[in-house]
Motif scaffolding. Structure first.
Motif, PDB file in Angstrom:
ATOM      1  N   GLU A  31       0.835  -1.212   0.000  1.00 28.45           N
ATOM      2  CA  GLU A  31       0.000   0.000   0.000  1.00 28.45           C
ATOM      3  C   GLU A  31       0.868   1.259   0.000  1.00 28.45           C
ATOM      4  O   GLU A  31       2.067   1.194   0.279  1.00 28.45           O
ATOM      5  N   VAL A  32       0.231   2.425  -0.269  1.00 29.74           N
ATOM      6  CA  VAL A  32       0.947   3.696  -0.143  1.00 29.74           C
ATOM      7  C   VAL A  32       0.434   4.421   1.102  1.00 29.74           C
ATOM      8  O   VAL A  32      -0.762   4.413   1.395  1.00 29.74           O
ATOM      9  N   VAL A  33       1.361   5.038   1.821  1.00 32.85           N
ATOM     10  CA  VAL A  33       1.047   5.683   3.102  1.00 32.85           C
ATOM     11  C   VAL A  33       1.730   7.050   3.144  1.00 32.85           C
ATOM     12  O   VAL A  33       2.876   7.182   2.702  1.00 32.85           O
ATOM     13  N   ALA A  34       1.044   8.062   3.658  1.00 32.22           N
ATOM     14  CA  ALA A  34       1.674   9.384   3.799  1.00 32.22           C
ATOM     15  C   ALA A  34       2.468   9.430   5.095  1.00 32.22           C
ATOM     16  O   ALA A  34       1.931   9.111   6.165  1.00 32.22           O
ATOM     17  N   ILE A  35       3.728   9.808   4.993  1.00 28.27           N
ATOM     18  CA  ILE A  35       4.603   9.851   6.165  1.00 28.27           C
ATOM     19  C   ILE A  35       5.257  11.231   6.307  1.00 28.27           C
ATOM     20  O   ILE A  35       5.523  11.900   5.310  1.00 28.27           O
ATOM     21  N   PRO A  36       5.529  11.626   7.561  1.00 32.78           N
ATOM     22  CA  PRO A  36       6.190  12.922   7.735  1.00 32.78           C
ATOM     23  C   PRO A  36       7.678  12.813   7.415  1.00 32.78           C
ATOM     24  O   PRO A  36       8.275  11.762   7.631  1.00 32.78           O
ATOM     25  N   THR A  37       8.261  13.866   6.860  1.00 42.66           N
ATOM     26  CA  THR A  37       9.723  13.984   6.784  1.00 42.66           C
ATOM     27  C   THR A  37      10.040  15.417   7.214  1.00 42.66           C
ATOM     28  O   THR A  37       9.118  16.216   7.409  1.00 42.66           O
ATOM     29  N   GLU A  38      11.311  15.743   7.348  1.00 40.33           N
ATOM     30  CA  GLU A  38      11.646  17.106   7.781  1.00 40.33           C
ATOM     31  C   GLU A  38      11.423  18.145   6.679  1.00 40.33           C
ATOM     32  O   GLU A  38      11.339  19.333   6.961  1.00 40.33           O
ATOM     33  N   THR A  39      11.299  17.681   5.423  1.00 39.82           N
ATOM     34  CA  THR A  39      11.100  18.642   4.328  1.00 39.82           C
ATOM     35  C   THR A  39       9.608  18.885   4.087  1.00 39.82           C
ATOM     36  O   THR A  39       9.096  19.960   4.395  1.00 39.82           O
ATOM     37  N   VAL A  40       8.950  17.859   3.536  1.00 35.14           N
ATOM     38  CA  VAL A  40       7.500  17.911   3.287  1.00 35.14           C
ATOM     39  C   VAL A  40       6.972  16.498   3.540  1.00 35.14           C
ATOM     40  O   VAL A  40       7.764  15.555   3.665  1.00 35.14           O
ATOM     41  N   TYR A  41       5.666  16.322   3.616  1.00 34.83           N
ATOM     42  CA  TYR A  41       5.117  14.964   3.770  1.00 34.83           C
ATOM     43  C   TYR A  41       5.363  14.172   2.485  1.00 34.83           C
ATOM     44  O   TYR A  41       5.262  14.711   1.380  1.00 34.83           O
ATOM     45  N   GLY A  42       5.690  12.886   2.658  1.00 41.44           N
ATOM     46  CA  GLY A  42       5.948  12.033   1.507  1.00 41.44           C
ATOM     47  C   GLY A  42       4.860  10.986   1.360  1.00 41.44           C
ATOM     48  O   GLY A  42       4.189  10.611   2.330  1.00 41.44           O
ATOM     49  N   LEU A  43       4.682  10.522   0.104  1.00 42.42           N
ATOM     50  CA  LEU A  43       3.711   9.459  -0.168  1.00 42.42           C
ATOM     51  C   LEU A  43       4.519   8.197  -0.432  1.00 42.42           C
ATOM     52  O   LEU A  43       5.045   8.006  -1.532  1.00 42.42           O
ATOM     53  N   GLY A  44       4.653   7.355   0.605  1.00 42.11           N
ATOM     54  CA  GLY A  44       5.633   6.280   0.559  1.00 42.11           C
ATOM     55  C   GLY A  44       5.088   4.935   0.138  1.00 42.11           C
ATOM     56  O   GLY A  44       3.958   4.561   0.475  1.00 42.11           O
ATOM     57  N   ALA A  45       5.915   4.201  -0.621  1.00 45.37           N
ATOM     58  CA  ALA A  45       5.602   2.810  -0.974  1.00 45.37           C
ATOM     59  C   ALA A  45       6.907   2.022  -1.023  1.00 45.37           C
ATOM     60  O   ALA A  45       7.988   2.617  -1.133  1.00 45.37           O
ATOM     61  N   ASN A  46       6.791   0.704  -0.937  1.00 47.18           N
ATOM     62  CA  ASN A  46       7.954  -0.179  -1.018  1.00 47.18           C
ATOM     63  C   ASN A  46       8.670   0.015  -2.363  1.00 47.18           C
ATOM     64  O   ASN A  46       8.126  -0.313  -3.419  1.00 47.18           O
TER      65      ASN A  46
ATOM     66  N   LYS B  17      11.522  -0.241  10.311  1.00 48.56           N
ATOM     67  CA  LYS B  17      10.508  -1.241  10.675  1.00 48.56           C
ATOM     68  C   LYS B  17      10.080  -2.045   9.434  1.00 48.56           C
ATOM     69  O   LYS B  17       9.945  -3.261   9.490  1.00 48.56           O
ATOM     70  N   ALA B  18       9.867  -1.341   8.318  1.00 51.87           N
ATOM     71  CA  ALA B  18       9.458  -2.032   7.094  1.00 51.87           C
ATOM     72  C   ALA B  18      10.614  -2.881   6.563  1.00 51.87           C
ATOM     73  O   ALA B  18      10.398  -3.922   5.936  1.00 51.87           O
ATOM     74  N   GLY B  19      11.844  -2.417   6.785  1.00 49.31           N
ATOM     75  CA  GLY B  19      13.021  -3.167   6.336  1.00 49.31           C
ATOM     76  C   GLY B  19      13.264  -3.070   4.840  1.00 49.31           C
ATOM     77  O   GLY B  19      14.047  -3.832   4.274  1.00 49.31           O
ATOM     78  N   VAL B  20      12.575  -2.139   4.186  1.00 46.04           N
ATOM     79  CA  VAL B  20      12.773  -1.934   2.742  1.00 46.04           C
ATOM     80  C   VAL B  20      12.937  -0.438   2.462  1.00 46.04           C
ATOM     81  O   VAL B  20      12.427   0.388   3.236  1.00 46.04           O
ATOM     82  N   PRO B  21      13.649  -0.100   1.373  1.00 45.33           N
ATOM     83  CA  PRO B  21      13.717   1.319   1.012  1.00 45.33           C
ATOM     84  C   PRO B  21      12.329   1.818   0.599  1.00 45.33           C
ATOM     85  O   PRO B  21      11.538   1.048   0.040  1.00 45.33           O
ATOM     86  N   ILE B  22      12.039   3.067   0.884  1.00 44.55           N
ATOM     87  CA  ILE B  22      10.712   3.611   0.581  1.00 44.55           C
ATOM     88  C   ILE B  22      10.808   4.708  -0.484  1.00 44.55           C
ATOM     89  O   ILE B  22      11.500   5.712  -0.292  1.00 44.55           O
ATOM     90  N   ALA B  23      10.126   4.461  -1.603  1.00 45.55           N
ATOM     91  CA  ALA B  23      10.051   5.480  -2.657  1.00 45.55           C
ATOM     92  C   ALA B  23       8.963   6.465  -2.251  1.00 45.55           C
ATOM     93  O   ALA B  23       7.865   6.041  -1.886  1.00 45.55           O
ATOM     94  N   ALA B  24       9.283   7.755  -2.279  1.00 48.46           N
ATOM     95  CA  ALA B  24       8.269   8.727  -1.854  1.00 48.46           C
ATOM     96  C   ALA B  24       8.432  10.083  -2.534  1.00 48.46           C
ATOM     97  O   ALA B  24       9.437  10.752  -2.338  1.00 48.46           O
ATOM     98  N   PRO B  25       7.413  10.471  -3.314  1.00 46.64           N
ATOM     99  CA  PRO B  25       7.345  11.858  -3.771  1.00 46.64           C
ATOM    100  C   PRO B  25       6.629  12.669  -2.695  1.00 46.64           C
ATOM    101  O   PRO B  25       6.172  12.106  -1.696  1.00 46.64           O
ATOM    102  N   SER B  26       6.508  13.963  -2.894  1.00 45.98           N
ATOM    103  CA  SER B  26       5.713  14.769  -1.970  1.00 45.98           C
ATOM    104  C   SER B  26       4.258  14.285  -2.031  1.00 45.98           C
ATOM    105  O   SER B  26       3.769  13.902  -3.103  1.00 45.98           O
ATOM    106  N   ALA B  27       3.561  14.317  -0.871  1.00 44.91           N
ATOM    107  CA  ALA B  27       2.240  13.687  -0.774  1.00 44.91           C
ATOM    108  C   ALA B  27       1.096  14.620  -1.165  1.00 44.91           C
ATOM    109  O   ALA B  27       0.084  14.708  -0.466  1.00 44.91           O
TER     110      ALA B  27
END
Ligand code: TXA
Ligand code: MG
Length: 348
Positions: A27-42, A133-143
């Motif tokens: 699934e894709v999940v919105a996560i906080p980062t220090e820059t902007v929120y990201g829309l993350g997926a495996n 926790k996911a144990g995988v790199p997360i691809a994320a553009p701005s959300a």
């Protein structure tokens, strides 16, 4: 789809576990980062990555940034040159994305068919904890929905993506407020900034000796440009309002802004002036939004103010740009003022 919001302040463990679990489930999940929120997926799962593009309405030829939690993960997904490593050692974790040669475990969906990927280790602890926790790199553009201002609050993500994603992790306001600096290190002799951010050319130059700014950073991009940074050719950060950028001698700019402001008023437009705190005295009595005293404060406020202008049904923004606001803001406001054909509304 029901979009759940979990606040880190209330329940950090649940937030991290649910986000990591959903990401591992494709699934894709919105996560906080220090820059902007990201829309993350495996980043290792093509199907999950393709969901990012459909949720955002993002053009397929615009590559994603891969987020990692430690250097081990970086070496698993990319060949890291000496130059790239130097940048990573100095600025990670932090708001710098370094373009390196990708390994085969990263699919064409992430890199948009390029042989390179942008890698970033975020400073935000929640982001790094979710990746760990996911144990995988997360691809994320701005959300955000493609073309809209980037989200710096969980509620901005909700405005754009409610009903389209299962979960938003609320980590509070983003500290930096503009997206990471993107630096090309592949196929160039000198590290080349493709997108300016909180890590400035001066900071990179100090470490690397030399640094180059790609021409698209502060110029307009046209469809015919050979654009090294694919993202720069698209309409970006655009509020509903028309944006006019004013730059140059302060007195002249003030005169032009005031005259345009009154002109707008006469035409019953809902107009606002964006400027720095110290410049406000030149605009007494006008509808103003202030951007603080330096680049850091301007960056932290920028996207939220563009979104608030939309909420307030503003139809014209007159943006008084000053050098103290920094290159990251200059680059974003030029994009926000860009018309779809690539024509910039800029007044000297
Ligand atoms: O701060 C950030 O960078 C945020 C947070 C979520 O980490 N992410 C972000 O992603 O801004 P996005 O997708 O909105 O912007 C990624 C930028 C685009 O301009 C894209 O063209 C460029 O990075 N990019 C990614 N991979 C690239 C590559 N291999 N070569 C050239 N440019 C690349
Ligand atoms: Mg973006």
């Amino acid at each position: 789809m029901n979009t759940k919001i979990i606040s880190c302040e209330q329940d950090l463990q649940t937030a991290v576990c649910e986000a990591a679990g959903l990401i591992l489930n494709g699934e894709v999940v919105a996560i906080p980062t220090e820059t902007v929120y990201g829309l993350g997926a495996n980043a290792l799962c093509d199907v999950a990555v393709s969901k990012i593009f459909s949720v955002k309405g993002r053009p397929q030829d615009n590559p994603l940034i891969v987020h990692i939690a430690d250097m081990e993960m970086a070496y698993e997904v990319a060949n890291v040159s000496q130059t790239a490593r130097r940048l990573m050692e100095e600025f990670w974790p932090g708001p710098l994305s370094v373009i390196v040669e990708k390994k085969d475990c990263i699919g064409d969906g992430v890199s948009a068919g390029l042989k390179t990927i942008a890698l970033r280790m975020p400073k935000n602890e929640v982001a790094r904890e979710i990746i760990r926790k996911a144990g995988v790199p997360i691809a994320a553009p701005s959300a955000n929905v493609s073309g809209k201002p980037s989200p710096t609050l969980a509620k901005h993500v909700y405005e754009d993506l409610n009903g389209k994603i299962p979960l938003i992790i609320d980590g509070g306001p983003c500290e930096v407020g503009v997206e990471s600096t993107v630096v090309q290190t592949v196929g160039v002799e000198i590290p080349t900034i493709l997108r300016p951010g909180d890590v400035t050319p001066e900071m990179i130059g100090k470490i690397m000796g030399e640094v180059v700014l790609h021409e698209s950073v502060c110029g307009k991009t046209t469809k015919n440009d050979v654009v090294m940074s694919p993202g720069m050719k698209y309409k970006h950060y655009a509020p509903k309002a028309s944006v006019y950028v004013y730059e140059g001698d302060k007195k002249t700019v003030e005169k032009n802004v005031c005259s345009m402001y009154h002109n707008c008023k006469e035409n019953a437009k809902n107009v606002v002036v964006f400027c720095m705190d110290d410049t406000a005295k030149g605009y007494e009595g006008l509808n103003l939004r202030l951007f603080g005293k330096d680049a850091k404060s301007a960056e932290a406020k920028f996207f939220a103010e563009l979104r608030e202008a939309d909420q307030a049904k503003i139809d014209t923004i007159l943006f008084h740009y000053e050098n103290e606001m920094g290159l990251a803001i200059k680059n974003r406001i030029i994009r926000a003022a860009e018309k779809p054909q690539g024509e910039v509304t800029k007044t000297k």
